[in-house]
Scaffold this motif. Structure first.
Motif, PDB file in Angstrom:
ATOM      1  N   LYS A 179      56.164  26.500  37.614  1.00 36.05           N
ATOM      2  CA  LYS A 179      57.269  25.766  38.240  1.00 36.05           C
ATOM      3  C   LYS A 179      57.091  24.273  37.974  1.00 36.05           C
ATOM      4  O   LYS A 179      56.007  23.721  38.166  1.00 36.05           O
ATOM      5  CB  LYS A 179      57.299  26.037  39.746  1.00 36.05           C
ATOM      6  CG  LYS A 179      57.602  27.476  40.127  1.00 36.05           C
ATOM      7  CD  LYS A 179      57.410  27.697  41.614  1.00 36.05           C
ATOM      8  CE  LYS A 179      58.312  26.813  42.464  1.00 36.05           C
ATOM      9  NZ  LYS A 179      58.123  27.046  43.916  1.00 36.05           N
ATOM     10  N   ILE A 180      58.181  23.623  37.552  1.00 35.73           N
ATOM     11  CA  ILE A 180      58.143  22.210  37.163  1.00 35.73           C
ATOM     12  C   ILE A 180      59.133  21.407  38.010  1.00 35.73           C
ATOM     13  O   ILE A 180      60.282  21.815  38.188  1.00 35.73           O
ATOM     14  CB  ILE A 180      58.497  22.046  35.669  1.00 35.73           C
ATOM     15  CG1 ILE A 180      57.563  22.890  34.801  1.00 35.73           C
ATOM     16  CG2 ILE A 180      58.457  20.578  35.267  1.00 35.73           C
ATOM     17  CD1 ILE A 180      56.109  22.485  34.840  1.00 35.73           C
ATOM     18  N   LEU A 181      58.683  20.263  38.495  1.00 35.36           N
ATOM     19  CA  LEU A 181      59.548  19.358  39.256  1.00 35.36           C
ATOM     20  C   LEU A 181      59.988  18.213  38.357  1.00 35.36           C
ATOM     21  O   LEU A 181      59.162  17.518  37.765  1.00 35.36           O
ATOM     22  CB  LEU A 181      58.788  18.797  40.464  1.00 35.36           C
ATOM     23  CG  LEU A 181      59.564  17.836  41.373  1.00 35.36           C
ATOM     24  CD1 LEU A 181      60.724  18.554  42.063  1.00 35.36           C
ATOM     25  CD2 LEU A 181      58.633  17.208  42.413  1.00 35.36           C
ATOM     26  N   GLY A 312      58.996  28.634  34.010  1.00 36.39           N
ATOM     27  CA  GLY A 312      59.829  29.649  34.643  1.00 36.39           C
ATOM     28  C   GLY A 312      60.878  29.068  35.564  1.00 36.39           C
ATOM     29  O   GLY A 312      61.890  29.710  35.854  1.00 36.39           O
ATOM     30  N   GLN A 313      60.633  27.828  36.037  1.00 36.89           N
ATOM     31  CA  GLN A 313      61.587  27.208  36.960  1.00 36.89           C
ATOM     32  C   GLN A 313      61.509  25.692  36.863  1.00 36.89           C
ATOM     33  O   GLN A 313      60.424  25.119  36.739  1.00 36.89           O
ATOM     34  CB  GLN A 313      61.295  27.650  38.393  1.00 36.89           C
ATOM     35  CG  GLN A 313      62.327  27.171  39.411  1.00 36.89           C
ATOM     36  CD  GLN A 313      61.967  27.603  40.828  1.00 36.89           C
ATOM     37  OE1 GLN A 313      61.400  26.847  41.602  1.00 36.89           O
ATOM     38  NE2 GLN A 313      62.281  28.854  41.145  1.00 36.89           N
ATOM     39  N   LEU A 314      62.668  25.050  36.889  1.00 39.56           N
ATOM     40  CA  LEU A 314      62.780  23.599  36.936  1.00 39.56           C
ATOM     41  C   LEU A 314      63.549  23.217  38.185  1.00 39.56           C
ATOM     42  O   LEU A 314      64.562  23.845  38.510  1.00 39.56           O
ATOM     43  CB  LEU A 314      63.532  23.067  35.712  1.00 39.56           C
ATOM     44  CG  LEU A 314      62.847  23.090  34.349  1.00 39.56           C
ATOM     45  CD1 LEU A 314      63.885  22.903  33.249  1.00 39.56           C
ATOM     46  CD2 LEU A 314      61.792  21.994  34.269  1.00 39.56           C
ATOM     47  N   LYS A 315      63.083  22.178  38.879  1.00 38.47           N
ATOM     48  CA  LYS A 315      63.853  21.665  40.013  1.00 38.47           C
ATOM     49  C   LYS A 315      64.301  20.247  39.711  1.00 38.47           C
ATOM     50  O   LYS A 315      63.492  19.351  39.473  1.00 38.47           O
ATOM     51  CB  LYS A 315      63.033  21.674  41.301  1.00 38.47           C
ATOM     52  CG  LYS A 315      63.875  21.231  42.503  1.00 38.47           C
ATOM     53  CD  LYS A 315      63.127  21.249  43.804  1.00 38.47           C
ATOM     54  CE  LYS A 315      64.030  20.812  44.952  1.00 38.47           C
ATOM     55  NZ  LYS A 315      63.296  20.735  46.241  1.00 38.47           N
ATOM     56  N   TRP A 316      65.619  20.047  39.698  1.00 40.83           N
ATOM     57  CA  TRP A 316      66.204  18.731  39.469  1.00 40.83           C
ATOM     58  C   TRP A 316      67.096  18.406  40.654  1.00 40.83           C
ATOM     59  O   TRP A 316      68.080  19.089  40.921  1.00 40.83           O
ATOM     60  CB  TRP A 316      66.999  18.712  38.173  1.00 40.83           C
ATOM     61  CG  TRP A 316      67.904  17.521  37.979  1.00 40.83           C
ATOM     62  CD1 TRP A 316      69.244  17.544  37.777  1.00 40.83           C
ATOM     63  CD2 TRP A 316      67.525  16.143  37.975  1.00 40.83           C
ATOM     64  NE1 TRP A 316      69.728  16.276  37.627  1.00 40.83           N
ATOM     65  CE2 TRP A 316      68.698  15.381  37.748  1.00 40.83           C
ATOM     66  CE3 TRP A 316      66.306  15.463  38.133  1.00 40.83           C
ATOM     67  CZ2 TRP A 316      68.678  13.985  37.682  1.00 40.83           C
ATOM     68  CZ3 TRP A 316      66.304  14.072  38.063  1.00 40.83           C
ATOM     69  CH2 TRP A 316      67.475  13.356  37.848  1.00 40.83           C
ATOM     70  N   GLN A 317      66.726  17.368  41.414  1.00 42.72           N
ATOM     71  CA  GLN A 317      67.418  17.014  42.653  1.00 42.72           C
ATOM     72  C   GLN A 317      67.468  18.241  43.567  1.00 42.72           C
ATOM     73  O   GLN A 317      66.414  18.747  43.954  1.00 42.72           O
ATOM     74  CB  GLN A 317      68.794  16.428  42.314  1.00 42.72           C
ATOM     75  CG  GLN A 317      68.683  15.129  41.523  1.00 42.72           C
ATOM     76  CD  GLN A 317      70.013  14.542  41.105  1.00 42.72           C
ATOM     77  OE1 GLN A 317      71.038  15.227  41.062  1.00 42.72           O
ATOM     78  NE2 GLN A 317      70.012  13.263  40.759  1.00 42.72           N
TER      79      GLN A 317
END
Length: 357
Positions: A179-181, A312-317
């Motif tokens: 998971k990436i922020l 597997g996952q990106l969080k943007w805002q």
């Protein structure tokens, strides 16, 4: 200096106990010996030696402590199933070390001599190279200012050191997607700064954002550009790739992005497999739009330590983008298997990348 004949060697009289494969981790254990060389204005690079791994003595006013004049490299040695020892594109690492040296006003080293020194060091400590799948010997060459002086100027004396560490998998998650922020407050580097040099300050600069991301349950930070905060640059300490609608895209080198050797190798592999690949500027908005249109197919980071880290996952805002249902993509897996196979000697090297000891 042009040959290993000029390297003095002092072998340890107290060899260390080698860690088990379960104890390896990353960068926690170090081999019995290290390479060291000194620089002064009067003598240039001199006193090349292989000595037992040991602490180094520096004056409290040594300029490295005050102005951060240092650069480093990261590379690996591998043991093949046949027991041979091999390096992966080491000449590129020493070439990049000198590019970084130039940016930090550190005198250039003789790249061929450095490679010869590394080979001699490896021949002494080759029993430290683990042979289990996913393991290797991590190699850390680095240069730094040693002059005792508090004036702001390039130092007049330096050390060049190579240390080595047997390592296992870089991430505790292994090859599973992480998971990436996407960072929206801090920046890693700016064009005109030191982003394309491999210098310690770039990594210290990222620690605060990484600390915040870790507390929120994310493995790494996705860095955006320092000017418009829109263009994707790197992920953690890795280069990044996206597969969008069948095409693989990676940010073009622009002066603030490190020219990764694994990145370059991936580009060669993709082209050799006739996969459409492009180096260009890409915005976070484009990635979000691709996700919304259902064409964001894969994403992964590349670097020496991790080789490939699937995303597997990106969080943007407030938006969470799940990539490929959180699974490893087909292209990502192929690249990982092919590159690690070449490095470990189980896949034919058709590129001329391998240097055998």
């Amino acid at each position: 200096m042009s040959s290993t004949n000029t390297i003095l060697t002092q072998l340890t009289t107290t060899p260390k106990e080698k860690p088990t494969v379960e104890q390896l981790g990353f960068g926690k254990h170090f081999t019995d010996h290290m390479f060291m060389m000194d620089y002064t204005i009067e003598q240039g690079w001199h006193n090349a030696r292989i000595i037992p791994y040991q602490p180094i003595s520096l004056d409290p006013s040594a300029m490295i402590f005050h102005y951060g004049q240092s650069v480093f490299e990261g590379m690996k040695a591998y043991k093949t199933p046949a027991g041979d020892v091999q390096l992966f594109r080491p000449e590129r690492n020493f070439k990049r070390l000198n590019i970084s040296n130039d940016r930090l006003c550190i005198p250039a080293i003789d790249e061929q001599f450095a490679l010869d020194a590394l080979k001699q060091l490896l021949s002494i400590d080759k029993d430290w190279i683990p042979s289990e799948p996913g393991t290797s010997l991590y190699i850390r060459p680095y240069t730094f200012a040693t002059e005792p002086f508090l004036g702001v100027a390039p130092a007049k004396s330096y050390h060049f050191i190579i240390i080595m560490s047997p390592v296992g998998a870089y991430y505790s998650e292994g090859i599973n997607p992480v998971k990436i922020l996407v960072e929206k407050q801090y920046v890693r580097a700016v064009v005109g700064g030191t982003g394309e040099a491999k210098t310690g300050g770039n990594y210290a600069n990222g620690l605060k954002a990484q600390e915040i991301a870790s507390k929120e349950g994310y493995s790494q930070i996705l860095w955006l550009d320092g000017k418009e905060n829109r263009y994707i640059e790197e992920v953690g300490s890795m280069n990044i790739f996206f597969k969008i609608n069948g095409k693989v895209i990676t940010p073009a080198l622009n002066g603030s992005i490190l020219a990764g050797i694994t990145r370059d190798s991936m580009l060669h592999l993709l082209k050799s497999k006739n996969i459409d690949v492009e180096e260009r500027r890409i915005t976070i908005d484009e990635v979000v739009q691709a996700y919304e249109e259902g064409i964001l197919e894969e994403a992964f980071g590349t670097g020496t330590a991790a080789v490939i880290s699937p995303i597997g996952q990106l969080k943007w805002q407030d938006t969470e983008l799940t990539v490929n249902d959180g699974q490893i993509g087909e292209v990502t897996q192929m690249l990982y298997d092919t590159l690690t196979g070449i490095q470990n000697g189980t896949v034919e090297d058709s590129f001329g990348w391998i240097v055998k000891l």
